[in-house]
Design a protein around this motif. Structure first.
Motif, short mmCIF file in Angstrom:
data_model
loop_
_atom_site.label_atom_id
_atom_site.label_comp_id
_atom_site.label_asym_id
_atom_site.label_seq_id
_atom_site.Cartn_x
_atom_site.Cartn_y
_atom_site.Cartn_z
N VAL A 49 0.80 -1.22 0.00
CA VAL A 49 0.00 0.00 0.00
C VAL A 49 0.84 1.27 0.00
CG1 VAL A 49 -0.25 0.13 2.51
CG2 VAL A 49 -2.04 1.08 1.04
N ASP A 50 2.07 1.22 0.52
CA ASP A 50 2.90 2.43 0.52
C ASP A 50 3.63 2.64 -0.80
OD1 ASP A 50 4.84 0.49 0.62
OD2 ASP A 50 5.97 1.42 2.26
N GLY A 51 3.41 1.75 -1.77
CA GLY A 51 4.06 1.88 -3.06
C GLY A 51 5.56 1.68 -3.00
N GLY A 52 6.04 1.14 -1.87
CA GLY A 52 7.48 0.97 -1.70
C GLY A 52 8.18 2.22 -1.22
N VAL A 64 -4.46 14.79 -2.82
CA VAL A 64 -3.23 14.33 -2.17
C VAL A 64 -2.38 13.48 -3.10
CG1 VAL A 64 -2.30 12.94 -0.27
CG2 VAL A 64 -4.23 14.47 0.14
N LEU A 65 -2.98 12.51 -3.76
CA LEU A 65 -2.23 11.57 -4.59
C LEU A 65 -2.00 12.07 -6.01
CD1 LEU A 65 -3.81 8.14 -3.58
CD2 LEU A 65 -1.85 9.32 -2.56
N PHE A 111 -3.64 7.56 4.19
CA PHE A 111 -2.67 8.30 3.39
C PHE A 111 -3.22 9.65 2.93
CE2 PHE A 111 -1.39 3.94 3.28
CZ PHE A 111 0.00 3.98 3.31
N GLY A 112 -4.38 10.03 3.45
CA GLY A 112 -4.97 11.32 3.11
C GLY A 112 -5.74 11.32 1.81
N ALA A 113 -5.95 10.13 1.22
CA ALA A 113 -6.64 10.04 -0.07
C ALA A 113 -8.12 9.74 0.12
CB ALA A 113 -5.99 8.97 -0.93
N ASN A 114 -8.91 10.10 -0.87
CA ASN A 114 -10.35 9.88 -0.83
C ASN A 114 -10.72 8.83 -1.88
OD1 ASN A 114 -13.14 9.94 -0.87
ND2 ASN A 114 -13.31 12.16 -1.09
N ALA A 115 -11.18 7.67 -1.43
CA ALA A 115 -11.51 6.58 -2.36
C ALA A 115 -12.67 6.92 -3.29
CB ALA A 115 -11.81 5.30 -1.58
#
Length: 323
Positions: free
Chosen positions: A75-78, A121-122, A200-204
């Protein structure tokens, strides 16, 4: 801290578009740089026209005439906990194998999918387009790859690997889903995904819309098991109970008793939920007559088990992609 938040997300959730494959890459997509890292390892930078930004890849390249294995990070993308290349022995394991291994760096909290809207955010996420349409023809042309591919993911990206294969028929011949929850559209799974991304501050809602948007069902592997037929499929999950890798000497614990406690408690709760989510998916595969290699094991939510999964699933993948 984020690992503890993810654990709380799991508890909250439990309690509470098809992309066609095209023959060529977008004209605006291109390889910007290839930097040797030593041996068969390279850093490759690719401009994604769909996301209008450069994406860095780690690659293990054996020479021309080999298939490809795409490994997606968690989930952290590495970016926070480290990618496949740091958390596992992927470089050494594949050093003598006839396969290109590609690890995209980035994609945190993105589900490696195409988002309906840009997220404050993303930013812009068009990972399905990048991974299934833009990237493969570029790499196949530059590195002489055969066009036969496998894709595998861990945790969040286990669902992504399944969705990529479902959404791009013919692109992949093998799939690995390690410790993921292959559900998105039912109420509990929907709440989990929203909460996971919120860490992560994102909105699905920016990903697949409001919970009643059909895009959620379109990206729910539980509802599309028939489309996995004909591919080599490996599915794994633990039961949350301490197993072979809950030991002070294990990689990632490194003699630290606090890390061991975190893996047993936080990782244990997380994998308990993952296991309960995976079993209905496995049952549905069986009911539909879709063959799969299934590993429902004892253990927690940890990279050591996913390294084991990679080793154990590789013979299945190699046969399917002609490695």
């Amino acid at each position: 801290m984020y690992r503890l938040l993810r654990c709380l997300v799991f508890l909250f959730a439990v309690c509470a578009a098809t992309i066609p494959t095209t023959a060529g890459a977008d004209p605006g997509s291109q390889i910007l740089d290839v930097r040797p890292l030593g041996g068969r390892q390279f850093e490759v930078v690719v401009h994604s026209a769909a996301m209008n930004r450069p994406i860095t890849l780690w690659m293990s390249h054996p020479g021309s005439g080999a298939p490809a294995l795409y490994l997606l990070n968690a989930v952290d993308g590495g970016e926070d906990g480290g990618p496949w290349t740091i958390r596992t022995d992927v470089a050494d394991f594949f050093a003598n194998k006839n396969v290109n291994v590609i690890v995209p760096m980035g994609g945190r909290a993105s589900y490696y999918t195409d988002w309906l809207n840009d997220d404050p955010v993303l930013g812009r996420n068009k990972w399905t387009t990048f991974l299934t349409q833009e990237l493969p023809p570029l790499l196949e042309s530059r590195f002489g790859m055969t066009g036969r591919n496998a894709v595998a993911g861990v945790s969040m990206s286990a669902t992504s690997a399944l969705n990529l294969a479902i959404g791009a028929p013919g692109r992949y011949q093998a799939i690995g889903a390690y410790s993921g929850c292959p559900r998105t559209s039912d109420a509990a799974a929907n709440a989990y995904v929203h909460s996971e991304l919120a860490v992560f501050g994102a909105n699905a809602d920016n990903m697949w819309g409001a919970p009643d948007n059909p895009a959620w069902a379109e990206h729910d592997p539980m509802l599309h098991v028939d489309q996995l037929r004909g591919m080599a499929l490996y599915v794994s999950a633990g039961n949350g109970v301490a197993g072979a890798h809950e030991a002070l000497g294990d990689i990632g614990i490194d003699g630290n008793p606090v890390r061991l406690l975190d893996r047993m408690l936080v990782g244990g709760v997380m994998e308990t939920v993952i296991g309960e989510c995976t079993r209905p998916f496995v049952d549905r595969l069986a009911a539909a007559g879709v063959p799969a290699t299934v590993n429902l094991r004892q253990g927690t939510h940890a990279w050591s088990y996913w390294q084991d999964d990679l080793h154990e699933s590789w013979p299945l993948f190699a046969a399917a992609i002609g490695a």
